[in-house]
Write an enzyme that holds these catalytic residues in place. Structure first.
Site, PDB file in Angstrom:
ATOM      1  N   ARG A 147       0.843  -1.206   0.000  1.00 12.47           N
ATOM      2  CA  ARG A 147       0.000   0.000   0.000  1.00 12.47           C
ATOM      3  C   ARG A 147       0.874   1.249   0.000  1.00 12.47           C
ATOM      4  O   ARG A 147       0.638   2.182  -0.763  1.00 12.47           O
ATOM      5  CB  ARG A 147      -0.915  -0.011   1.228  1.00 12.47           C
ATOM      6  CG  ARG A 147      -2.238  -0.749   1.050  1.00 12.47           C
ATOM      7  CD  ARG A 147      -2.083  -2.186   0.585  1.00 12.47           C
ATOM      8  NE  ARG A 147      -3.352  -2.894   0.551  1.00 12.47           N
ATOM      9  CZ  ARG A 147      -3.776  -3.668   1.547  1.00 12.47           C
ATOM     10  NH1 ARG A 147      -3.057  -3.821   2.647  1.00 12.47           N
ATOM     11  NH2 ARG A 147      -4.937  -4.293   1.438  1.00 12.47           N
ATOM     12  N   ASP A 194      -0.415  -6.530  -3.642  1.00 14.26           N
ATOM     13  CA  ASP A 194      -1.805  -6.282  -3.263  1.00 14.26           C
ATOM     14  C   ASP A 194      -2.485  -5.531  -4.397  1.00 14.26           C
ATOM     15  O   ASP A 194      -1.869  -5.269  -5.448  1.00 14.26           O
ATOM     16  CB  ASP A 194      -1.895  -5.506  -1.944  1.00 14.26           C
ATOM     17  CG  ASP A 194      -3.072  -5.954  -1.106  1.00 14.26           C
ATOM     18  OD1 ASP A 194      -4.221  -5.812  -1.574  1.00 14.26           O
ATOM     19  OD2 ASP A 194      -2.859  -6.473   0.001  1.00 14.26           O
ATOM     20  N   HIS A 235      -6.923  -9.879  -3.739  1.00 16.62           N
ATOM     21  CA  HIS A 235      -5.938  -8.796  -3.630  1.00 16.62           C
ATOM     22  C   HIS A 235      -5.007  -8.822  -4.850  1.00 16.62           C
ATOM     23  O   HIS A 235      -3.796  -8.653  -4.729  1.00 16.62           O
ATOM     24  CB  HIS A 235      -5.135  -8.920  -2.335  1.00 16.62           C
ATOM     25  CG  HIS A 235      -5.927  -8.574  -1.106  1.00 16.62           C
ATOM     26  ND1 HIS A 235      -6.324  -7.290  -0.812  1.00 16.62           N
ATOM     27  CD2 HIS A 235      -6.413  -9.358  -0.105  1.00 16.62           C
ATOM     28  CE1 HIS A 235      -7.020  -7.294   0.328  1.00 16.62           C
ATOM     29  NE2 HIS A 235      -7.088  -8.528   0.762  1.00 16.62           N
ATOM     30  N   ASP A 290      -6.804 -14.304   1.800  1.00 17.14           N
ATOM     31  CA  ASP A 290      -7.785 -13.538   2.576  1.00 17.14           C
ATOM     32  C   ASP A 290      -8.621 -12.627   1.693  1.00 17.14           C
ATOM     33  O   ASP A 290      -8.199 -12.211   0.622  1.00 17.14           O
ATOM     34  CB  ASP A 290      -7.074 -12.698   3.642  1.00 17.14           C
ATOM     35  CG  ASP A 290      -6.168 -11.639   3.015  1.00 17.14           C
ATOM     36  OD1 ASP A 290      -5.367 -12.012   2.144  1.00 17.14           O
ATOM     37  OD2 ASP A 290      -6.270 -10.454   3.387  1.00 17.14           O
ATOM     38  N   GLU A 291      -9.809 -12.301   2.190  1.00 15.93           N
ATOM     39  CA  GLU A 291     -10.687 -11.281   1.605  1.00 15.93           C
ATOM     40  C   GLU A 291     -10.864 -11.449   0.093  1.00 15.93           C
ATOM     41  O   GLU A 291     -10.989 -10.464  -0.635  1.00 15.93           O
ATOM     42  CB  GLU A 291     -10.158  -9.876   1.928  1.00 15.93           C
ATOM     43  CG  GLU A 291     -10.146  -9.567   3.421  1.00 15.93           C
ATOM     44  CD  GLU A 291      -9.656  -8.176   3.742  1.00 15.93           C
ATOM     45  OE1 GLU A 291     -10.130  -7.589   4.731  1.00 15.93           O
ATOM     46  OE2 GLU A 291      -8.778  -7.668   3.008  1.00 15.93           O
ATOM     47  N   TRP A 299      -6.073 -14.179  11.771  1.00 18.62           N
ATOM     48  CA  TRP A 299      -6.191 -12.727  11.893  1.00 18.62           C
ATOM     49  C   TRP A 299      -7.596 -12.273  12.276  1.00 18.62           C
ATOM     50  O   TRP A 299      -7.760 -11.219  12.873  1.00 18.62           O
ATOM     51  CB  TRP A 299      -5.759 -12.038  10.599  1.00 18.62           C
ATOM     52  CG  TRP A 299      -6.729 -12.128   9.464  1.00 18.62           C
ATOM     53  CD1 TRP A 299      -6.863 -13.139   8.571  1.00 18.62           C
ATOM     54  CD2 TRP A 299      -7.701 -11.144   9.077  1.00 18.62           C
ATOM     55  NE1 TRP A 299      -7.859 -12.866   7.657  1.00 18.62           N
ATOM     56  CE2 TRP A 299      -8.385 -11.642   7.941  1.00 18.62           C
ATOM     57  CE3 TRP A 299      -8.051  -9.888   9.581  1.00 18.62           C
ATOM     58  CZ2 TRP A 299      -9.407 -10.931   7.311  1.00 18.62           C
ATOM     59  CZ3 TRP A 299      -9.070  -9.173   8.945  1.00 18.62           C
ATOM     60  CH2 TRP A 299      -9.732  -9.693   7.815  1.00 18.62           C
ATOM     61  N   TYR A 353      -2.979  -5.587  15.364  1.00 17.26           N
ATOM     62  CA  TYR A 353      -2.869  -4.754  14.174  1.00 17.26           C
ATOM     63  C   TYR A 353      -2.351  -3.381  14.614  1.00 17.26           C
ATOM     64  O   TYR A 353      -3.064  -2.625  15.272  1.00 17.26           O
ATOM     65  CB  TYR A 353      -4.220  -4.622  13.476  1.00 17.26           C
ATOM     66  CG  TYR A 353      -4.484  -5.702  12.454  1.00 17.26           C
ATOM     67  CD1 TYR A 353      -3.872  -6.948  12.544  1.00 17.26           C
ATOM     68  CD2 TYR A 353      -5.350  -5.489  11.387  1.00 17.26           C
ATOM     69  CE1 TYR A 353      -4.108  -7.941  11.608  1.00 17.26           C
ATOM     70  CE2 TYR A 353      -5.595  -6.478  10.446  1.00 17.26           C
ATOM     71  CZ  TYR A 353      -4.979  -7.706  10.570  1.00 17.26           C
ATOM     72  OH  TYR A 353      -5.205  -8.692   9.636  1.00 17.26           O
ATOM     73  N   ASP A 365      -1.698  -0.760  12.880  1.00 20.76           N
ATOM     74  CA  ASP A 365      -2.223   0.431  12.222  1.00 20.76           C
ATOM     75  C   ASP A 365      -3.434   0.974  12.980  1.00 20.76           C
ATOM     76  O   ASP A 365      -3.921   2.058  12.652  1.00 20.76           O
ATOM     77  CB  ASP A 365      -2.580   0.156  10.761  1.00 20.76           C
ATOM     78  CG  ASP A 365      -3.398  -1.106  10.579  1.00 20.76           C
ATOM     79  OD1 ASP A 365      -3.040  -2.129  11.194  1.00 20.76           O
ATOM     80  OD2 ASP A 365      -4.374  -1.092   9.808  1.00 20.76           O
ATOM     81  N   TRP A 395      -0.460  -2.724   8.605  1.00 17.53           N
ATOM     82  CA  TRP A 395      -0.964  -2.401   7.271  1.00 17.53           C
ATOM     83  C   TRP A 395      -0.787  -0.900   7.041  1.00 17.53           C
ATOM     84  O   TRP A 395      -0.913  -0.107   7.970  1.00 17.53           O
ATOM     85  CB  TRP A 395      -2.428  -2.817   7.143  1.00 17.53           C
ATOM     86  CG  TRP A 395      -2.635  -4.267   7.431  1.00 17.53           C
ATOM     87  CD1 TRP A 395      -3.098  -4.829   8.580  1.00 17.53           C
ATOM     88  CD2 TRP A 395      -2.331  -5.353   6.557  1.00 17.53           C
ATOM     89  NE1 TRP A 395      -3.115  -6.194   8.485  1.00 17.53           N
ATOM     90  CE2 TRP A 395      -2.653  -6.544   7.240  1.00 17.53           C
ATOM     91  CE3 TRP A 395      -1.825  -5.443   5.261  1.00 17.53           C
ATOM     92  CZ2 TRP A 395      -2.485  -7.812   6.681  1.00 17.53           C
ATOM     93  CZ3 TRP A 395      -1.653  -6.698   4.696  1.00 17.53           C
ATOM     94  CH2 TRP A 395      -1.981  -7.857   5.397  1.00 17.53           C
ATOM     95  N   THR A 396      -0.542  -0.514   5.806  1.00 18.92           N
ATOM     96  CA  THR A 396      -0.077   0.855   5.585  1.00 18.92           C
ATOM     97  C   THR A 396      -0.999   1.713   4.731  1.00 18.92           C
ATOM     98  O   THR A 396      -0.570   2.711   4.167  1.00 18.92           O
ATOM     99  CB  THR A 396       1.327   0.832   4.935  1.00 18.92           C
ATOM    100  OG1 THR A 396       1.264   0.170   3.672  1.00 18.92           O
ATOM    101  CG2 THR A 396       2.339   0.150   5.838  1.00 18.92           C
ATOM    102  N   GLU A 397      -2.293   1.345   4.622  1.00 17.10           N
ATOM    103  CA  GLU A 397      -3.193   2.237   3.883  1.00 17.10           C
ATOM    104  C   GLU A 397      -3.076   3.676   4.367  1.00 17.10           C
ATOM    105  O   GLU A 397      -3.038   4.615   3.566  1.00 17.10           O
ATOM    106  CB  GLU A 397      -4.649   1.772   4.051  1.00 17.10           C
ATOM    107  CG  GLU A 397      -4.998   0.484   3.342  1.00 17.10           C
ATOM    108  CD  GLU A 397      -4.924  -0.707   4.272  1.00 17.10           C
ATOM    109  OE1 GLU A 397      -4.096  -0.674   5.211  1.00 17.10           O
ATOM    110  OE2 GLU A 397      -5.666  -1.684   4.058  1.00 17.10           O
TER     111      GLU A 397
END
Length: 779
Positions: free
Chosen positions: A180, A209, A279, A341-342, A408, A433, A435, A483-485
């Site tokens: 990200r 991602d 992703h 994931d997701e 997670w 997490y 973040d 996570w770096t959003e």
């Protein structure tokens, strides 16, 4: 804000060290574990006090035979020189008669836990001993911490002690999302240095991602030519001339090998992550033929869950195996993280070709199709003597036979996997997490305001009590993820990671019965000094003073409660404008202050301030009439996801404002507002992109008031379902600086004290109005 226990004992670290020779009984009591004797993080397994200590200065000899002892001794000498004035020299050979620091490899204890060590301080020197290089290195990190408690000391007297130590878990991990937002190789190396100091041994590197593919794959150059660049959402993505302002970055294979070697020298294994099947938007943007939807796409600038999936057909599986072939050449460690994931299955569900393929394979559904893909990749990895690890969604549809699960979504997935004999790494988002913000402070940077306190991190036990003894052995470790959003800058990354990495280290290394949060707080200030010596800009908010207030505008006073988010108790304050010192007034409890007053406060430990600067609050007539987005509450029906979002301008991004907003139903609440003499509400608002990928069920929960005026209105209600107190039409656009200021006259009514519910009407997509500040205007 964090509430403090009234009986919290603040211990003196110096006094604790002196206890080693003065009071063995005190050090052995359950309330004061023996780890108090040494300011080491993570706390050692066993500490036994001895007799005479040893003084180390620049004349002290470091004795290490050639090979592993010499290598570790050299690393120790180099790092010690960076973090203290001590400049030591190594001599080869035994020289057992000489006083000094001895590094010894003892292969006679071959059954010892990998990474374990002993460290003994006596009158004739210090001896570090281990059965392997990792253990000797861990011993050196403990000694380094014992020698750098005072960064200015040119000699250090180390108390006599024998440390017998071993890690609780074999996987002591930290994950960094470089997809990200991108970090330089030098910054990655500083993270690895910090991990080594904390005895963490697994660096999980998230490299692909939807928002970026950060790893060079020579067979498929477009993965980085196309997939490593995106145009950020909103004004940040467009230059003054209208051309795209691209955000780009990737690591060459040479750089990756350099990072892997750097980590290995510090006994850290690097685990790469290549997401499959979701992703995948950056990869599909580069090679659309391996996606599901026809036609080109672009690397995503949306956060959240994006729908792009890899195609499950044979050609794409071969594409992924070819990528993994190059990945395995760069990363020699035993694990490869395959994501899982997701992966929302909308594209697979809507594709006739994919549905036909599911029937052809005789599979039950899309989850089984994901399992089919991952089992294929597991066989490929196993053929190269590697292990597959994935997020806990890989359980759905059937686990690959030998897969390791990273849990997670809480710990439930880990429990299920361990019950069925699969190894597990616990990494629950609601605890680990990083973040998530460290505190409730308005000074926290952008991120998720559902904050994760140090206490919550420290209290986590990775081994669920409901597992049997045999099942517990499958919990191989624990990991924190960043996570770096919303972590766009290096400064922000350091703030989020430190000092919480210290708590992570203790839950990963220290036996459960040896953990003590009070003891941890006593050792943390010395660790902060080490961070400074390493150039780590650790977060200040957790060390500062938090403030809660209750205004009485009519009585012209304010009641203030102070606390420290970590639960340090020594808070000093002033009201005369001076900076607090250890001799300033101690905070006695809630303060009722006249308006105007300037309040300053700092947290102290052993007479020294913990934060670099005091908290400062100016209580004047204007402050009683003003609130910002970060000092307002959430409306009860404001939605479940509050974020602290960054503005999309100015273009260079050096200094951008941030806004607290609930993205499902933006609404801000001023509780118990006193409306006497109020004539209007003045609002300053900004406008930012709504760039969030939502699941279909979440999309249905998104709410906003339908506009009355052409472009909507700013509205204030008496309670969120009460009457409209004030309303003013919104303009079509914000001003050149990205903000507007509007005045909404108060409509006469009976309300004297009420909750003010503030909203902007109109659809939040593609851009939404966000509140920056609101002021009550009076006669």
């Amino acid at each position: 804000m964090t509430r403090l226990p009234t009986n919290f004992p603040v211990r003196s670290l110096l006094a604790s060290c002196l206890l080693i020779g003065a009071s063995v009984a005190t050090a052995a009591t359950p309330q004061a574990p023996a780890s108090l004797a040494v300011p080491v993080i993570p706390a050692p397994q066993q500490v036994q006090p001895g007799g005479a200590g040893f003084t180390i200065d620049s004349r002290t000899t470091v004795i290490a035979a050639d090979g592993v002892p010499a290598t570790v001794a050299g690393q120790f000498i180099e790092l010690l020189a960076k973090t203290s004035p001590l400049q030591l020299q190594r001599h080869s050979g035994n020289k057992r008669a000489a006083n000094g620091i001895r590094f010894e490899l003892d292969t006679s204890g071959a059954k010892a836990v990998p990474g374990s060590y002993t460290l003994e301080v006596a009158g004739n020197g210090v001896t570090l001993r281990a059965v392997d290089a990792a253990g000797l290195f861990n011993a050196s990190m403990s000694l380094l911490q014992m020698l750098t408690a005072d960064a200015d000391a040119r000699s250090v007297s180390v108390p006599a002690v024998r440390i017998t130590d071993a890690p609780r878990f074999s996987w002591r991990g930290f994950m960094l999302d470089s997809a990200r937002h991108f970090q330089s190789v030098e910054q990655i190396k500083l993270v690895l240095d910090a991990m080594a100091l904390h005895k963490l041994n697994t660096f999980h590197w998230h490299l692909t991602d939807d928002q970026g593919w950060r790893m060079e794959i020579k067979r498929y150059p477009k993965l980085t030519e196309v997939g490593s660049c995106r145009a950020p959402a909103g004004q940040a993505g467009v230059k003054a001339d209208g051309s795209p302002n691209l955000y780009c970055g990737y690591y060459t294979q040479e750089q990756i090998r350099d990072v892997v070697a750097y980590a290995a020298a510090r006994h850290i294994t690097v685990v790469p992550e290549i997401d499959v099947p979701g992703h995948a938007q950056a990869a599909v943007a580069a090679y659309p033929e391996h996606g599901v939807v026809d036609g080109p796409t672009a690397t995503s600038h949306n956060w959240g869950v994006n729908p792009y999936l890899f195609n499950p057909r044979e050609e794409t599986l071969q594409f992924l195996e070819n990528i993994l072939t190059e990945v395995l050449e760069m990363f020699p460690g035993p694990y490869v993280h395959i994501g899982g994931d997701e992966a929302v299955k909308y594209q697979w569900q809507d594709s006739p070709q994919v549905q036909a393929y599911i029937r052809e394979l005789g599979l039950k559904d899309e989850e089984a199709l994901q399992s089919h893909m991952l089992k294929r990749l597991e066989k490929f990895l196993a053929s190269h003597d590697r292990k597959l690890i994935g997020w806990d969604e890989i359980i759905e549809g059937g686990l690959p036979p030998e897969a390791t699960v990273m849990s997670w979504r809480g710990i439930e997935g880990g429990i299920e996997a361990a019950t069925h004999g699969h190894d597990v790494v616990m990494a629950p988002g609601n605890t680990l997490y990083l973040d998530f913000l460290q505190t409730n402070s308005p000074d926290e940077p952008p991120g998720r305001p559902k904050f994760t306190s140090m206490q919550r991190v420290y209290a986590f036990d990775p081994v669920p009590t409901q597992l049997t003894e045999a099942q517990r052995k499958h919990i191989i470790g624990v990991q924190a993820n960043l996570w770096t959003e919303h972590t766009r800058t290096w400064e922000r990354l350091q703030h989020n990671l430190f000092p919480r990495m210290a708590a992570l280290a203790e839950i990963a290394w220290t036996p459960l019965e040896r953990k003590s949060y009070d003891d941890f707080l006593a050792r943390l200030p010395a660790q902060l000094q080490r961070y400074k010596a390493l150039g780590i800009a650790y977060g200040q908010t957790a060390l500062a003073v938090a403030m809660q207030r209750q205004d009485d505008r009519i009585g012209n006073k304010v009641t203030v409660e102070l606390s420290n988010p970590l639960s340090y108790r020594d808070i000093r304050y002033t009201t005369d404008g001076s900076t607090p010192t250890a001799q300033s007034a101690a905070y006695p409890g809630a303060l009722t202050l006249p308006v105007p007053t300037t309040l300053k406060a700092m947290t102290f430990f052993n007479g020294r301030p913990l934060a670099d600067a005091p908290g400062v609050w100016n209580f004047d007539a204007a402050s009683l009439l003003t609130r910002t987005d970060k000092t307002l509450a959430q409306c009860p029906q404001g939605g479940r996801l509050l974020l602290r979002l960054e503005d999309d301008n100015p273009l260079d991004g050096a200094l951008r404002d941030s806004f607290d907003v609930t993205i499902f139903n933006p609404c801000w609440l001023w509780e118990n507002a006193q409306l006497q003499d109020v004539t209007a509400f003045k609002v300053r608002a900004g406008r930012i992109p709504y760039n969030f990928g939502l699941l279909k069920e979440d999309e249905a929960k998104r709410r906003f008031r339908k506009p009355v005026a052409r472009y909507g209105e700013f509205e204030v209600r008496a309670g969120c379902e009460g009457r409209v107190l004030a309303s003013v039409a919104l303009p079509q656009e914000a001003g050149e600086d990205g903000f507007i200021e509007l005045v909404a006259p108060l409509r006469a009514g009976p309300e004297q004290v009420t909750d003010l519910c503030m909203t902007f009407s109109g659809d939040t997509r593609p851009r939404m109005w966000v509140l920056d500040q609101v002021e009550m205007q009076t006669r």
